[in-house]
Enzyme design. Structure first.
Site, PDB file in Angstrom:
ATOM      1  N   LYS A  65       5.742  57.188  -9.551  1.00 35.97           N
ATOM      2  CA  LYS A  65       4.698  58.267  -9.421  1.00 35.97           C
ATOM      3  C   LYS A  65       3.487  57.909  -9.290  1.00 35.97           C
ATOM      4  O   LYS A  65       3.008  57.078  -9.703  1.00 35.97           O
ATOM      5  CB  LYS A  65       5.113  59.465 -10.356  1.00 35.97           C
ATOM      6  CG  LYS A  65       4.194  59.396 -11.655  1.00 35.97           C
ATOM      7  CD  LYS A  65       4.246  60.524 -12.425  1.00 35.97           C
ATOM      8  CE  LYS A  65       2.782  61.141 -12.711  1.00 35.97           C
ATOM      9  NZ  LYS A  65       1.881  60.280 -13.416  1.00 35.97           N
ATOM     10  N   ASP A 125      10.244  58.638 -12.956  1.00 34.91           N
ATOM     11  CA  ASP A 125       9.428  59.425 -13.812  1.00 34.91           C
ATOM     12  C   ASP A 125       9.627  59.088 -15.319  1.00 34.91           C
ATOM     13  O   ASP A 125      10.815  59.376 -15.638  1.00 34.91           O
ATOM     14  CB  ASP A 125       9.729  61.059 -13.757  1.00 34.91           C
ATOM     15  CG  ASP A 125       8.700  61.866 -14.634  1.00 34.91           C
ATOM     16  OD1 ASP A 125       8.598  61.476 -15.656  1.00 34.91           O
ATOM     17  OD2 ASP A 125       8.276  62.980 -14.014  1.00 34.91           O
ATOM     18  N   HIS A 126       8.749  58.299 -15.890  1.00 30.93           N
ATOM     19  CA  HIS A 126       9.154  57.616 -17.146  1.00 30.93           C
ATOM     20  C   HIS A 126       9.342  58.467 -18.364  1.00 30.93           C
ATOM     21  O   HIS A 126      10.194  58.199 -19.279  1.00 30.93           O
ATOM     22  CB  HIS A 126       8.182  56.571 -17.479  1.00 30.93           C
ATOM     23  CG  HIS A 126       6.907  57.125 -18.162  1.00 30.93           C
ATOM     24  ND1 HIS A 126       5.912  57.838 -17.315  1.00 30.93           N
ATOM     25  CD2 HIS A 126       6.487  57.212 -19.522  1.00 30.93           C
ATOM     26  CE1 HIS A 126       4.887  58.091 -18.390  1.00 30.93           C
ATOM     27  NE2 HIS A 126       5.364  57.809 -19.577  1.00 30.93           N
ATOM     28  N   LYS A 175      12.683  58.413 -21.604  1.00 32.21           N
ATOM     29  CA  LYS A 175      12.351  58.318 -23.127  1.00 32.21           C
ATOM     30  C   LYS A 175      13.645  58.778 -23.654  1.00 32.21           C
ATOM     31  O   LYS A 175      14.121  59.823 -23.456  1.00 32.21           O
ATOM     32  CB  LYS A 175      11.168  59.464 -23.356  1.00 32.21           C
ATOM     33  CG  LYS A 175      10.025  58.916 -22.948  1.00 32.21           C
ATOM     34  CD  LYS A 175       8.778  59.990 -23.384  1.00 32.21           C
ATOM     35  CE  LYS A 175       7.523  59.485 -22.592  1.00 32.21           C
ATOM     36  NZ  LYS A 175       6.643  58.829 -23.462  1.00 32.21           N
ATOM     37  N   GLU A 192      -2.891  64.466 -25.099  1.00 33.05           N
ATOM     38  CA  GLU A 192      -3.155  63.197 -25.500  1.00 33.05           C
ATOM     39  C   GLU A 192      -4.450  63.038 -26.074  1.00 33.05           C
ATOM     40  O   GLU A 192      -5.451  63.651 -25.719  1.00 33.05           O
ATOM     41  CB  GLU A 192      -3.137  62.393 -23.984  1.00 33.05           C
ATOM     42  CG  GLU A 192      -2.011  62.405 -23.442  1.00 33.05           C
ATOM     43  CD  GLU A 192      -1.880  61.539 -22.059  1.00 33.05           C
ATOM     44  OE1 GLU A 192      -1.777  60.466 -22.042  1.00 33.05           O
ATOM     45  OE2 GLU A 192      -2.218  62.084 -21.140  1.00 33.05           O
ATOM     46  N   HIS A 215       5.903  65.131 -15.324  1.00 33.19           N
ATOM     47  CA  HIS A 215       6.571  65.088 -16.538  1.00 33.19           C
ATOM     48  C   HIS A 215       6.913  66.349 -17.234  1.00 33.19           C
ATOM     49  O   HIS A 215       7.896  66.504 -17.731  1.00 33.19           O
ATOM     50  CB  HIS A 215       5.493  64.095 -17.516  1.00 33.19           C
ATOM     51  CG  HIS A 215       5.135  62.832 -17.123  1.00 33.19           C
ATOM     52  ND1 HIS A 215       5.733  62.115 -16.121  1.00 33.19           N
ATOM     53  CD2 HIS A 215       3.883  62.237 -16.986  1.00 33.19           C
ATOM     54  CE1 HIS A 215       5.425  60.843 -16.020  1.00 33.19           C
ATOM     55  NE2 HIS A 215       4.138  60.979 -16.613  1.00 33.19           N
TER      56      HIS A 215
HETATM   57  C1  BG6 Z   1       1.344  58.787 -16.821  1.00 31.56           C
HETATM   58  C2  BG6 Z   1      -0.083  59.463 -16.517  1.00 31.56           C
HETATM   59  O1  BG6 Z   1       2.380  59.104 -15.765  1.00 31.56           O
HETATM   60  O2  BG6 Z   1       1.718  59.251 -18.095  1.00 31.56           O
HETATM   61  C3  BG6 Z   1      -1.045  59.349 -17.633  1.00 31.56           C
HETATM   62  O3  BG6 Z   1      -0.366  58.941 -15.337  1.00 31.56           O
HETATM   63  C4  BG6 Z   1      -0.442  59.713 -18.805  1.00 31.56           C
HETATM   64  O4  BG6 Z   1      -2.164  59.801 -17.162  1.00 31.56           O
HETATM   65  C5  BG6 Z   1       0.915  58.953 -19.252  1.00 31.56           C
HETATM   66  O5  BG6 Z   1      -1.330  59.126 -19.804  1.00 31.56           O
HETATM   67  C6  BG6 Z   1       1.685  59.636 -20.297  1.00 31.56           C
HETATM   68  O6  BG6 Z   1       2.665  58.916 -20.583  1.00 31.56           O
HETATM   69  P1  BG6 Z   1       3.293  58.911 -22.350  1.00 31.56           P
HETATM   70  O7  BG6 Z   1       4.458  58.048 -22.145  1.00 31.56           O
HETATM   71  O8  BG6 Z   1       2.200  58.118 -22.773  1.00 31.56           O
HETATM   72  O9  BG6 Z   1       3.327  60.338 -22.875  1.00 31.56           O
END
Ligand code: BG6
Length: 556
Positions: free
Chosen positions: A213, A242-243, A247, A281, A305
């Site tokens: 993404k 989309d990581h 999870k 965050e 996400h």
């Molecule tokens: C990414 C965003 O896709 O996801 C970042 O570009 C964000 O800005 C991150 O910090 C958050 O991922 P995670 O796994 O730390 O919640």
């Protein structure tokens, strides 16, 4: 109304067949980390077995474009090493890195070792690294230059001969999105990547592409990208990452909902008052100002996400756990989401940008002072919005979403608040202080599930109090699950697309957000950009958004 005007004050055993059912594959395994360690009581914890990623893909070469970049160093290489250590990858698995850096193969390996040492879950040993590094090699080149692909082609042929990778290729685009289309076009034009449709011979070698993404920056660009990629690869060859879907706790939302009989009967408008999805965050933009300036919270987190979390919690039960069944339901859900548009954008959305402040006791400069950020930037680092879902299950139930950077702490959760009982017979028992039932699915950190309910306080008098029942992932399963990228990389090698975004899913998510983006992006937008102090929970106006409906945000 002036914007930037309101400032909020402040108060983390190998299987032997592959996914295609092909015969035994040879494996190489680095020494496992703590496979099957007995628990303190001397018995192996049976729940740990479920954590093993016990499927072994066919040998392949993974080609990483942008191998000198942040994503490769922070996520891809460490995850590949962890995967190789904990869960056998096939013999012949190799990685060819491509970037503009003037590195030799040895320099490339040394750089990658440094990244792996810094970020892998598994401690790196000389023996383990030696085995892993045998499969690493490097191609230097410009992504726009056809000669890069000619060199790459020769290298891939050589790797195939030396390591018997069988011609299988996993192309990974870990570059800036502006290179996606040129790379894909070159791969097609020089014949390194071949189109394979649904009826391709399963015994032929496979070619797949993984795209990170953002998939476009708005609806028209997403559609254009979909078209360009489709000109070279068929949809079944495309893996859009989309990581969040990798999870463990996100996948567990489906397990919780659809592997238990208890919850689904109350998972609807009759019992649910509202749902809150939070992705907070504590970090700021961490040197990614250049990218973030063109994105902002809505595109960076909500469109991707957070909508994924929404689909997981709100979709109908799929009949099977496979790529199309799951993604069909997600798309159906997205199509029934009502996002704010027109005048509603003003009352149902809030955006903010962090000013200077303190997070965890550390001073944080304002977003506008970050490297790569325009000192007059109007990019939002906080977004809150109210969505509704027009279907039989959810009609009338609001879904509140919020996300932001430089908030007091890192927490991602989905909170489902239930309605109050229709009649409470315990009068004078402290009922005014009773909170309605609340189910919290904690995605990260302290992964788990909590249920809030009313209980009688022990004693001769009838007094009631709200209490909490907690399930903690770490306590029940004993070890941290794999990183999201481990799971997703393995799935891409195995050819399992269930946890990747399908074309129509991406398009529908952008279509949903576009009216809102249009209003926020207009030069004379009626939606102000509020400054909130770094270390606060975001602009006061976000509280007003939900308080207008007689509800409040949780303080997670
Ligand atoms: C990414 C965003 O896709 O996801 C970042 O570009 C964000 O800005 C991150 O910090 C958050 O991922 P995670 O796994 O730390 O919640």
């Amino acid at each position: 109304m002036t914007d930037l005007d309101t400032v909020r004050r402040a108060p983390s055993p190998p299987a032997t067949t592959d996914a295609n059912g092909r015969g035994p594959t040879q494996e190489f395994a680095l020494p496992p980390l703590d496979g099957g360690e007995p628990d303190q009581d001397g018995l192996a914890n049976p729940l740990r077995a479920g954590l093993q990623l016990d499927r072994v893909p066919t040998p392949c070469v993974m080609v990483i474009f942008g191998v000198s970049g942040d994503l490769t160093g922070r996520k891809l290489m460490p995850s590949l090493y962890d995967l190789a250590v904990g869960h056998p990858l096939p013999e012949g698995f190799s990685i060819v890195g491509v970037s503009h850096r003037d590195w030799s193969d040895d320099q490339f390996r040394a750089e990658m070792r440094e990244s792996v040492v810094g970020a892998a879950r598994t401690p790196v040993t000389d023996e383990g690294w030696e085995l892993f590094a045998r499969g690493l090699s490097y191609v230097r080149g410009d992504f726009n230059d056809p000669r890069t692909y000619a060199t790459l082609r020769e290298r891939l042929d050589a790797v195939d001969r030396e390591r018997r990778a069988g011609g299988n290729r996993l192309f990974y685009l870990a570059t800036s999105p502006s290179f996606y289309v040129p790379i894909i076009q070159h791969l097609g034009a020089c014949g390194i990547a071949q189109r394979q449709d649904l009826y391709a011979d399963p015994n032929e070698s496979w070619h797949r592409v993984v795209i990170e993404k953002p998939f476009g920056h708005d609806l028209p660009s997403a559609r254009a990208l979909i078209g360009e990629v489709a000109a070279v690869f068929s949809e079944r060859q495309i893996y859009r990452i989309d990581h969040y879907l990798g999870k463990e706790t996100v996948q567990n939302v489906l397990a919780f909902r659809f592997a238990n009989i208890l919850f689904e009967p109350v998972w609807n408008r009759q019992y649910v008052d509202h749902v809150q999805i939070t992705a907070a965050e504590a970090i700021g933009v961490e040197g990614r100002g250049g990218y973030y300036e063109g994105a902002g919270a809505l595109k960076d987190m909500v469109q991707s996400h957070m909508l994924q979390l929404l689909t997981m919690v709100a979709m109908e039960p799929p009949a099977f756990f496979n790529g199309n069944a799951v993604r069909d339901e997600k798309v159906k859900l997205l199509r029934s989401v009502v996002a704010p548009r027109g005048a509603d954008v003003v009352t149902r959305t809030v955006r903010g940008q962090y000013g200077p402040g303190f997070v965890g006791g550390r001073p944080v400069p304002s977003y506008r002072e970050e490297r790569g950020v325009n000192p007059e930037s109007r990019t939002e680092t906080y977004a809150a919005l109210k969505l509704e879902i027009d279907n039989w299950r959810w009609g009338g139930v609001p879904f509140y979403l919020r996300t932001g950077k430089a908030l007091p702490r890192r927490v991602t959760e989905i909170a489902i608040e239930f309605k109050r009982v229709p009649h409470l017979m315990f009068q004078g028992a402290g009922e005014q202080e009773l909170s309605p039932n609340l189910l919290t699915l904690r995605i990260q950190p302290d992964e788990g599930i909590a249920l809030r309910f009313a209980a009688k306080v022990p004693g001769a008098k009838t007094r009631l109090r709200t209490v909490r029942m907690d399930f903690l992932y770490g306590a029940s399963f004993g070890e941290a699950g794999p990183d999201a990228y481990e799971r997703l990389l393995l799935d891409a090698m195995l050819g399992d697309p269930t946890l990747f975004a399908r074309r129509d899913e991406v398009e529908t998510a952008w279509a949903l957000m576009q009216p809102l983006l249009d209003v926020w992006g207009a030069p004379d937008s009626p939606v102000p950009l509020h400054v909130y102090e770094a270390g606060s929970w975001g602009p006061d106006e976000a509280d007003a958004l939900i308080e207008r409906d007689g509800r409040t945000w949780r303080r997670p």
